[in-house]
Design a protein around this motif. Structure first.
Motif, PDB file in Angstrom:
ATOM      1  N   GLU A   1       9.143   1.589   6.390  1.00 45.42           N
ATOM      2  CA  GLU A   1      10.479   2.298   7.258  1.00 45.42           C
ATOM      3  C   GLU A   1       9.609   3.264   8.080  1.00 45.42           C
ATOM      4  OE1 GLU A   1      14.311   1.833   6.362  1.00 45.42           O
ATOM      5  OE2 GLU A   1      14.134  -0.220   5.332  1.00 45.42           O
ATOM      6  N   ARG A   2       9.814   4.942   7.727  1.00 45.75           N
ATOM      7  CA  ARG A   2       9.799   6.017   8.841  1.00 45.75           C
ATOM      8  C   ARG A   2       8.365   5.090   8.928  1.00 45.75           C
ATOM      9  NH1 ARG A   2       8.480  10.556   5.262  1.00 45.75           N
ATOM     10  NH2 ARG A   2       9.691  12.180   6.735  1.00 45.75           N
ATOM     11  N   ALA A   3       7.026   4.779   9.110  1.00 44.40           N
ATOM     12  CA  ALA A   3       6.436   4.371  10.223  1.00 44.40           C
ATOM     13  C   ALA A   3       6.025   3.138  10.956  1.00 44.40           C
ATOM     14  CB  ALA A   3       5.551   3.611   8.978  1.00 44.40           C
ATOM     15  N   ILE A   4       7.331   2.332  10.417  1.00 41.51           N
ATOM     16  CA  ILE A   4       7.567   1.166  11.332  1.00 41.51           C
ATOM     17  C   ILE A   4       8.695   2.300  12.713  1.00 41.51           C
ATOM     18  CG2 ILE A   4       9.639  -0.236  12.380  1.00 41.51           C
ATOM     19  CD1 ILE A   4       8.782  -1.533   9.221  1.00 41.51           C
ATOM     20  N   PHE A   5       9.542   2.814  12.546  1.00 44.41           N
ATOM     21  CA  PHE A   5      10.162   3.415  13.461  1.00 44.41           C
ATOM     22  C   PHE A   5       9.227   4.211  14.422  1.00 44.41           C
ATOM     23  CE2 PHE A   5      12.987   7.569  14.787  1.00 44.41           C
ATOM     24  CZ  PHE A   5      14.171   6.601  15.127  1.00 44.41           C
TER      25      PHE A   5
END
Length: 269
Positions: A119-123
């Motif tokens: 999720e950090r990468a998507i964000f």
């Protein structure tokens, strides 16, 4: 390349994180382009280990304040900025209290990957695009470094494919030998599928290890650079199946090689 615009997006950049091949190469690529009259912007995550006071980070209110949806949850976006001393280069930091406040980068004190790294990468990918849109700054080249930045190519090619600001942008992905062991969250593909409704496009992420995440980046890039002298064999073999320009590992004449590579991409030669 003078007066062209290059957006450098990296998981790690010196002097804000310790010196590694990735953090040094991404910094030097931006520095060298900047020294040749290229307009540059650098984006990286605002990890909690970064000393904001020492590096004089400050929040940019006019860019902050929007929410980004990750896996159907609204997450506030905070943008901070700093200037690299002596270089007069601006660095933008993508921040969010839940994703980046912790005093670590990718792993916990037991050296285990954080369960929300996906999720950090998507964000991070969405945060970069939305911030560049607010800046109204159309890059000629977007150069991606590091696995946490590697969702940017697929989001630009698919989720933001109708965004006119990036119509002419060429995406370059650098491949490095260092990555991580094991897999990210097993639901990574489902979370990306929430935004990109094509299972073929997210197929590599069904097994979200380092190599497969980079395969996804390669498939959605216009060119690839060897950031390390050696890269995982599986990536080398996969790269042979892709019809994209590839710049081999350069150490001695990296500055000129990168700029020539960018020039050829922009000119279409």
């Amino acid at each position: 390349m003078k007066d062209k615009r290059i957006l450098f997006v990296s998981s790690e950049v010196v002097p804000y994180l310790p010196e590694t091949e990735l953090s040094s190469t991404s910094f030097n690529a931006a520095k060298n382009a900047h020294s040749k009259g290229v307009q540059t912007r650098i984006f990286m995550p605002r990890f909690g280990v970064i000393n904001e006071r020492r590096h004089q980070l400050h929040e940019v209110i006019r860019l902050s304040g929007m929410n980004l949806v990750v896996n159907d949850v609204d997450m506030p976006l905070i943008i901070k900025v700093a200037s690299i001393p002596k270089e007069r280069m601006q660095v933008y930091f993508i921040d969010n209290e839940e994703y980046f406040k912790r005093k670590a980068v990718f792993t916990d004190e037991d050296d285990q990957l954080f369960p929300d790294n996906d999720e950090r990468a998507i964000f991070f990918a969405k945060g970069v695009v939305e911030t560049v849109k607010k800046l109204n700054w159309a890059p000629d080249i977007i150069h991606v470094h590091g696995w946490m930045a590697s969702m940017l190519p697929i989001y630009l090619k698919e989720y933001y494919k109708e965004e006119p600001l990036f119509t002419e942008s060429k995406i370059v992905t650098s491949l490095y030998n260092g990555g991580f062991e094991g897999n990210l969250c097993e639901d990574f593909a489902k979370k990306v599928f929430f935004d990109i409704k094509d299972k073929k496009k997210v197929a590599h992420l069904e097994t979200p290890n380092y190599v497969n995440i980079l395969k996804c980046a390669i498939e959605n890039s216009d060119a690839v650079v060897h950031g390390s002298e050696t890269i995982p064999t599986e990536l080398s073999e996969f790269l042979k199946t892709q019809k994209v320009p590839v710049l081999g590992y350069e150490l001695e004449n990296q500055r000129d090689a990168y700029l020539e590579f960018y020039t050829d991409l922009v000119s279409g030669s």
